[in-house]
Design an enzyme around this catalytic site. Structure first.
Site, PDB file in Angstrom:
ATOM      1  N   LYS B  95       0.873  -1.169   0.000  1.00  0.00           N
ATOM      2  CA  LYS B  95       0.000   0.000   0.000  1.00  0.00           C
ATOM      3  C   LYS B  95       0.913   1.222   0.000  1.00  0.00           C
ATOM      4  CE  LYS B  95      -3.127   2.800   2.685  1.00  0.00           C
ATOM      5  NZ  LYS B  95      -3.809   3.008   3.962  1.00  0.00           N
ATOM      6  N   GLY B 156      -8.213   8.655   9.575  1.00  0.00           N
ATOM      7  CA  GLY B 156      -8.523   8.645  10.999  1.00  0.00           C
ATOM      8  C   GLY B 156      -9.602   9.624  11.431  1.00  0.00           C
ATOM      9  N   ALA B 182      -9.633   5.193   4.074  1.00  0.00           N
ATOM     10  CA  ALA B 182      -9.480   6.371   4.931  1.00  0.00           C
ATOM     11  C   ALA B 182     -10.783   7.129   5.164  1.00  0.00           C
ATOM     12  CB  ALA B 182      -8.438   7.345   4.387  1.00  0.00           C
ATOM     13  N   GLY B 183     -11.011   7.417   6.420  1.00  0.00           N
ATOM     14  CA  GLY B 183     -12.133   8.253   6.818  1.00  0.00           C
ATOM     15  C   GLY B 183     -13.436   7.517   7.034  1.00  0.00           C
ATOM     16  N   ASN B 204      -9.742   1.078   9.470  1.00  0.00           N
ATOM     17  CA  ASN B 204      -8.883   0.833  10.632  1.00  0.00           C
ATOM     18  C   ASN B 204      -9.424   1.526  11.868  1.00  0.00           C
ATOM     19  OD1 ASN B 204      -6.833   0.602  12.547  1.00  0.00           O
ATOM     20  ND2 ASN B 204      -5.196   0.963  11.136  1.00  0.00           N
ATOM     21  N   THR B 205      -9.275   2.859  11.890  1.00  0.00           N
ATOM     22  CA  THR B 205      -9.592   3.603  13.117  1.00  0.00           C
ATOM     23  C   THR B 205     -11.003   3.328  13.646  1.00  0.00           C
ATOM     24  OG1 THR B 205      -8.089   5.337  12.396  1.00  0.00           O
ATOM     25  CG2 THR B 205      -9.659   5.931  14.106  1.00  0.00           C
TER      26      THR B 205
END
Lengths: 66, 260
Positions: B95, B156, B182-183, B204-205
């Site tokens: 990535k 995040g 992301a996001g 992830n987050t």
């Protein structure tokens, strides 16, 4: 002699190898990847790779990340 | 089934492994998510904690590891990290992340394209993290990217797919898989991206910082699946004017004058 290990000065025995450095740090060779003076070392090379004064060594591994 | 660079994935949810409170929680969350692709980062070994090794938790399992180049500020740093990642993982999956500004962590399009070109030539399977720019997506695809990973919103932030209009164009034009990265802050965001026709999402987050990351991982798995199923089923078009769901004929209203 001193080497630069992960950006910090570290004293180690003259003529010691990367394999010995890993052992002294209690790191299993399979769990890390080593860059010696900006060259990535293959694990087979750890025994032969001797450290010299002011060598730059980076010991890196995977961590959690996104 | 999703195929990237010849590898098939049943699950369209990719998981990041950052910010989990413990290895055990991370492992359980990965399990609950049913994901098959997980991202990891590379960092200097903490010499005070030599035993702190994520691969001792994950290494034995059959995931596709997607090392990232997080921390790289330009193409040169990303390429250096990529080579370290390949040496450490033994695979060429990558990535690609080039984020010069630590405040926004937005990807540098120029450096990302340069690094993609070089790394593809060097045999890497490159999945570049990119802003949701349809023109850039085509350029990365032409440079040999195995998939493109447009952001929904900054890393995040849990703000969801704020870039939806551009992501839709990317999906419409892409010949390679599109992974919204992301996001994504909630299963509904993931479902939304999948309903638009994204091939996968990377989360992830939203999972790692949830009060119960394991339950949240399972919720995301459902969101991704529901969104994908809805995309395949074909969504009805959105309209501004009402259109009655119930029959227009045989209504009682005209005969109810006696109620007055």
């Amino acid at each position: 002699m001193n080497i630069l290990l992960n950006g910090q000065e570290k004293e180690c025995t003259d003529g010691s190898t990367v394999l010995e450095l890993l052992a002294s740090l209690k790191l299993t060779p399979e769990s890390v990847v080593v860059e010696h003076n900006h060259e990535i070392l293959q694990p087979e090379a750890y025994t032969a790779a001797e450290l010299a004064e002011n060598d730059q060594v980076e010991i890196i591994r995977f961590v959690g990340g996104g | 089934m999703l195929t990237i660079a010849g590898t098939e994935f049943r699950s369209r949810l990719f998981l990041g492994t950052g910010k989990f409170s413990s290895s055990a929680v991370m492992a359980d969350a990965i399990e609950a998510s049913k994901c098959q692709m997980i991202t990891v980062a590379l960092r200097r070994v903490d010499l005070e904690n030599p035993d702190d090794d994520i691969m001792s938790t994950l290494g034995q399992r059959e995931y596709t590891f997607l090392p990232n180049t997080s921390g790289a500020r330009d193409a040169k740093e990303a390429i250096r990290l990529a080579k370290l990642a390949r040496a450490a993982s033994g695979t060429s999956w990558l990535k690609l992340e080039v984020t010069p500004d630590p405040r926004t962590l937005l990807p540098d399009p120029v450096e990302t394209l340069i690094a993609t070109e070089e790394l593809v030539k060097d045999g890497f399977i490159v999945l570049p993290y990119m802003n949701a720019d349809p023109i850039l997506a085509l350029k990365l695809q032409d440079a040999g990217a195995a998939a493109v990973m447009p952001l929904g919103s900054p890393i995040g932030t849990n703000q969801g797919v704020l870039t939806d209009a551009m992501v839709e164009i990317i999906i419409e034009q892409a010949r390679v898989p599109v992974v919204v990265d992301a996001g994504i802050g909630a299963p509904s965001h993931a479902a939304y991206a999948m309903e638009m026709g994204a091939d996968a999402v990377l989360v992830n987050t939203a999972i790692s910082v949830a009060s119960d990351p394991v339950a949240m991982a399972a919720a995301f798995a459902k969101g991704v699946e529901a969104g994908r199923d809805a995309f395949k089923a074909g969504l009805g078009a959105a309209n501004k004017e009402a259109s009655a769901s119930s029959p227009e004929t045989g209504k009682l209203s005209t005969d109810l004058g006696f109620l007055a």
